[in-house]
Design an enzyme around this catalytic site. Sequence first.
Site, PDB file in Angstrom:
ATOM      1  N   CYS A 121       0.815  -1.205   0.000  1.00  9.62           N
ATOM      2  CA  CYS A 121       0.000   0.000   0.000  1.00  9.62           C
ATOM      3  C   CYS A 121       0.855   1.265   0.000  1.00  9.62           C
ATOM      4  O   CYS A 121       1.579   1.526  -0.949  1.00  9.62           O
ATOM      5  CB  CYS A 121      -0.995  -0.056   1.159  1.00  9.62           C
ATOM      6  SG  CYS A 121      -2.463   0.953   0.915  1.00  9.62           S
ATOM      7  N   HIS A 122       0.815   2.074   1.059  1.00  9.80           N
ATOM      8  CA  HIS A 122       1.582   3.317   1.153  1.00  9.80           C
ATOM      9  C   HIS A 122       3.004   3.091   1.692  1.00  9.80           C
ATOM     10  O   HIS A 122       3.797   4.027   1.734  1.00  9.80           O
ATOM     11  CB  HIS A 122       0.866   4.319   2.059  1.00  9.80           C
ATOM     12  CG  HIS A 122      -0.354   4.915   1.447  1.00  9.80           C
ATOM     13  ND1 HIS A 122      -1.564   4.263   1.408  1.00  9.80           N
ATOM     14  CD2 HIS A 122      -0.552   6.113   0.834  1.00  9.80           C
ATOM     15  CE1 HIS A 122      -2.460   5.031   0.811  1.00  9.80           C
ATOM     16  NE2 HIS A 122      -1.874   6.157   0.446  1.00  9.80           N
TER      17      HIS A 122
END
Length: 185
Positions: A113-114
């Site tokens: 994800c991030h």
Amino acid sequence: MSNDLTGKTIAFLVAPEGIEQVELTQPWEAVKQAGGTPKLVSTDPGTVQGFNHLDKADTFDVDATVGEVGAADFDALVLPGGVANPDYLRTVESAVAFTAKFFDLGKPVAAICHAPWTLIEAGVLAGRTLTSWPSLQTDIRNSGATWVDQEVVECTAGPNTLVTSRNPDDLPAFCERLTAVVAAG
């Protein structure tokens, strides 16, 4: 078992809060089910706060801080996402150095994800191919890497193997690649 992690210890690096809980707990369980030992590493001792997107979820006990351990103490590193988690980690010099050392030592790293924000700050992505949450693609390209929109990417074009995925929907593939890569050494 091809994904046997018996005798392997995997660091999960997180900030004190802002961790996307499922991106911590599902890989953690996959490591345990494969016989490995997950360890929660953070910038501060005590507990960390998980989140279900923007809502507070569970807390988790920290096993060690980045000041107490080093990459040499582990067989691999997992970087869970959540927007605030890697955004904070990339501002903490010891967390960035801890992350970079896994690359220096040629040890597997998995980020979802991030989480690649921490990798960007560590300066370890040039020449690599990876995926992430789509909003990071410009940052990843600016770091010298190639961004692709795929469920899971395993990149060996560097000193170590890097496994990345986009979001919680990709967790089954992410966990399978994580355990396979760590089992292979």
